[in-house]
Scaffold this motif. Structure first.
Motif, mmCIF file in Angstrom:
data_model
loop_
_atom_site.group_PDB
_atom_site.id
_atom_site.type_symbol
_atom_site.label_atom_id
_atom_site.label_comp_id
_atom_site.label_asym_id
_atom_site.label_seq_id
_atom_site.Cartn_x
_atom_site.Cartn_y
_atom_site.Cartn_z
ATOM 1 N N ARG A 174 0.832 -1.206 0.000
ATOM 2 C CA ARG A 174 0.000 0.000 0.000
ATOM 3 C C ARG A 174 0.867 1.256 0.000
ATOM 4 N N SER A 175 1.971 1.223 0.731
ATOM 5 C CA SER A 175 2.884 2.376 0.756
ATOM 6 C C SER A 175 3.429 2.655 -0.645
ATOM 7 N N ILE A 176 3.705 1.591 -1.391
ATOM 8 C CA ILE A 176 4.189 1.756 -2.766
ATOM 9 C C ILE A 176 3.086 2.337 -3.643
ATOM 10 N N ARG A 177 1.892 1.743 -3.556
ATOM 11 C CA ARG A 177 0.769 2.175 -4.394
ATOM 12 C C ARG A 177 0.405 3.634 -4.178
ATOM 13 N N ARG A 178 0.470 4.077 -2.911
ATOM 14 C CA ARG A 178 0.026 5.421 -2.564
ATOM 15 C C ARG A 178 1.163 6.444 -2.545
ATOM 16 N N SER A 179 2.360 6.028 -2.939
ATOM 17 C CA SER A 179 3.508 6.930 -2.870
ATOM 18 C C SER A 179 3.487 7.937 -4.014
ATOM 19 N N LEU A 180 4.105 9.080 -3.778
ATOM 20 C CA LEU A 180 4.201 10.132 -4.792
ATOM 21 C C LEU A 180 5.017 9.645 -5.977
ATOM 22 N N LEU A 181 6.087 8.904 -5.721
ATOM 23 C CA LEU A 181 6.956 8.414 -6.794
ATOM 24 C C LEU A 181 6.182 7.480 -7.732
ATOM 25 N N PHE A 182 5.357 6.609 -7.153
ATOM 26 C CA PHE A 182 4.573 5.664 -7.951
ATOM 27 C C PHE A 182 3.622 6.407 -8.894
ATOM 28 N N SER A 183 2.948 7.431 -8.356
ATOM 29 C CA SER A 183 2.007 8.198 -9.176
ATOM 30 C C SER A 183 2.734 9.019 -10.237
ATOM 31 N N GLN A 184 3.944 9.482 -9.928
ATOM 32 C CA GLN A 184 4.721 10.255 -10.911
ATOM 33 C C GLN A 184 5.189 9.369 -12.059
ATOM 34 N N ILE A 185 5.644 8.166 -11.727
ATOM 35 C CA ILE A 185 6.101 7.232 -12.762
ATOM 36 C C ILE A 185 4.950 6.840 -13.685
ATOM 37 N N LEU A 186 3.765 6.665 -13.104
ATOM 38 C CA LEU A 186 2.595 6.244 -13.876
ATOM 39 C C LEU A 186 1.679 7.419 -14.206
ATOM 40 N N GLU A 187 2.257 8.610 -14.296
ATOM 41 C CA GLU A 187 1.456 9.801 -14.560
ATOM 42 C C GLU A 187 0.655 9.632 -15.850
ATOM 43 N N GLY A 188 -0.649 9.880 -15.750
ATOM 44 C CA GLY A 188 -1.513 9.735 -16.915
ATOM 45 C C GLY A 188 -2.137 8.367 -17.044
ATOM 46 N N GLU A 189 -1.592 7.367 -16.344
ATOM 47 C CA GLU A 189 -2.159 6.019 -16.385
ATOM 48 C C GLU A 189 -3.282 5.900 -15.354
ATOM 49 N N PRO A 190 -4.391 5.255 -15.710
ATOM 50 C CA PRO A 190 -5.468 5.065 -14.736
ATOM 51 C C PRO A 190 -5.044 4.093 -13.643
ATOM 52 N N LEU A 191 -5.397 4.377 -12.399
ATOM 53 C CA LEU A 191 -5.083 3.498 -11.283
ATOM 54 C C LEU A 191 -6.378 3.053 -10.614
ATOM 55 N N ALA A 192 -6.301 1.942 -9.905
ATOM 56 C CA ALA A 192 -7.480 1.369 -9.263
ATOM 57 C C ALA A 192 -7.660 1.950 -7.861
ATOM 58 N N VAL A 231 -6.805 -11.589 -10.543
ATOM 59 C CA VAL A 231 -5.608 -11.266 -11.326
ATOM 60 C C VAL A 231 -4.390 -11.782 -10.570
ATOM 61 N N GLU A 232 -3.552 -12.550 -11.267
ATOM 62 C CA GLU A 232 -2.332 -13.071 -10.645
ATOM 63 C C GLU A 232 -1.283 -11.961 -10.602
ATOM 64 N N ALA A 233 -0.680 -11.756 -9.451
ATOM 65 C CA ALA A 233 0.269 -10.650 -9.271
ATOM 66 C C ALA A 233 1.574 -10.886 -10.016
ATOM 67 N N ALA A 234 2.125 -9.813 -10.585
ATOM 68 C CA ALA A 234 3.434 -9.884 -11.233
ATOM 69 C C ALA A 234 4.553 -9.686 -10.219
ATOM 70 N N VAL A 235 4.207 -9.060 -9.069
ATOM 71 C CA VAL A 235 5.203 -8.759 -8.037
ATOM 72 C C VAL A 235 4.818 -9.439 -6.731
ATOM 73 N N GLN A 236 5.770 -10.122 -6.125
ATOM 74 C CA GLN A 236 5.559 -10.714 -4.806
ATOM 75 C C GLN A 236 6.399 -9.924 -3.812
ATOM 76 N N VAL A 237 5.753 -9.421 -2.779
ATOM 77 C CA VAL A 237 6.438 -8.600 -1.766
ATOM 78 C C VAL A 237 6.514 -9.384 -0.462
ATOM 79 N N ALA A 238 7.712 -9.581 0.032
ATOM 80 C CA ALA A 238 7.903 -10.302 1.293
ATOM 81 C C ALA A 238 7.781 -9.338 2.470
ATOM 82 N N HIS A 239 7.520 -9.873 3.652
ATOM 83 C CA HIS A 239 7.532 -9.053 4.861
ATOM 84 C C HIS A 239 8.965 -8.566 5.095
#
Length: 245
Positions: free
Chosen positions: A44-62, A196-204
Motif C-alpha cells: 500500500r505504501s508503494i501504491r500510494r507513494s508520490l513516486l509511484f504516481s509520478q512514474i505512472l502519470e496519466g495512467e489510470p489506477l485502481a 488477477v495473478e500478481a506480477a510482483v511478490q512482496v515479502a515481509h
C-alpha cells in the motif's frame, strides 16, 4: 524471467507498522525476535507513494475499497435513476462477493428495514475490500442500471438475487486492468470481478538486528493553558505512552 530485489533501509526509532494492540509488528527469525513490516503495508505504501504516481502519470489506477455501493449509487443517480431504486441497487452491490446464504439474509434484513425507514448508504459496504478499476465500476453500474430499469419498482428489484446480477455476461467477461492491479494482483469472491495473478511478490520486511522494544512516555502541552492560575489547569494537556523499537 524472475528478478529478485533485496533492499536495506535505515529507520530511526519508530513504530512503522502496528499490530491490533498498537505494538510494533515482529517475528522470530534466526532465533531472535525482529521488527517486521507486513507485505500488505509495504504494497500500500508503494501504491500510494508520490513516486509511484509520478512514474505512472496519466495512467489510470485502481481504488481498493468497501464503498462500492456508494460509488454505484452516485453513478446511478447521475444516470437519472430515482433515489429509492438507486439505493436498492446499491444494496445489491453491497452483496457482491458474499456467500449466497449471507447475501440473502443481509438483503432481506436491510430491505425490510427500508420499508420502515430510508436505506442508509453509510450502512452499505461490501463484505470484503475490493481492488476496482474504472472499467469494473462502469460494468457493475451498467448492469445494475439495466436491472433497476427493468424492475421498475423497489419491491421487484429487491427480489432479484445478487448472484443473478453477477452472472451477467458483461461482468463475467474480461476487462482491462490497471498497472497497480497487474503488479500486485487481486483476489475476490465475486463473479463480477475477476481475479488477477500478481506480477510482483512482496515479502515481509524484517530487521537485521534483534528487536529492542521500548516505551515512550509522552506529555502534550496545551498552548492556551499557559499563564493559568487555576490549580486544575496546571500540568500537561495530555499524558500517555506508546511502544517503539
Amino acid at each position: 524471467m524472475l528478478v529478485e530485489i533485496h533492499i536495506l533501509q535505515n529507520h530511526a526509532p519508530s513504530n512503522l507498522n502496528r499490530d491490533d494492540t498498537g505494538s510494533p509488528k515482529d517475528c522470530i527469525f534466526g532465533g531472535v525476535r525482529r521488527v517486521r513490516i507486513s507485505s500488505q503495508c509495504l504494497k500500500r505504501s508503494i501504491r500510494r507513494s508520490l513516486l509511484f504516481s509520478q512514474i505512472l502519470e496519466g495512467e489510470p489506477l485502481a481504488q481498493r475499497t468497501r464503498h462500492l455501493p456508494k460509488i454505484v449509487y452516485e453513478r446511478l443517480r447521475e444516470k437519472g435513476l430515482g433515489e429509492k431504486l438507486a439505493k436498492m441497487a446499491a444494496l445489491k452491490a453491497a452483496s457482491f462477493g458474499q456467500k449466497k446464504e449471507k447475501e440473502d439474509k443481509k438483503a432481506d434484513a436491510q430491505g425490510d428495514q427500508g420499508n420502515e425507514k430510508e436505506l442508509r448508504l453509510a450502512d452499505m459496504k461490501t463484505a470484503q475490500i475490493m481492488f476496482l478499476a474504472e472499467e469494473d465500476i462502469v460494468a457493475i453500474t451498467e448492469t445494475l442500471f439495466e436491472a433497476a430499469t427493468k424492475a421498475g419498482t423497489v419491491a421487484v428489484l429487491k427480489k432479484v438475487k445478487s448472484e443473478e446480477l453477477q452472472a451477467d455476461a458483461r461482468l463475467r467477461s474480461w476487462r482491462p486492468v490497471t498497472p497497480d492491479i497487474a503488479l500486485f494482483g487481486r483476489m475476490t469472491t465475486s463473479d463480477a470481478v475477476h481475479d488477477v495473478e500478481a506480477a510482483v511478490q512482496v515479502a515481509h520486511a524484517i530487521s537485521t538486528n534483534k528487536m529492542e522494544q521500548e516505551f515512550d512516555y509522552f506529555t502534550a502541552v496545551d498552548d492556551l493553558q499557559e499563564g493559568s492560575r487555576e490549580l486544575e489547569d496546571l500540568g500537561a494537556g495530555m499524558i500517555g505512552d506508546v511502544e517503539f523499537t
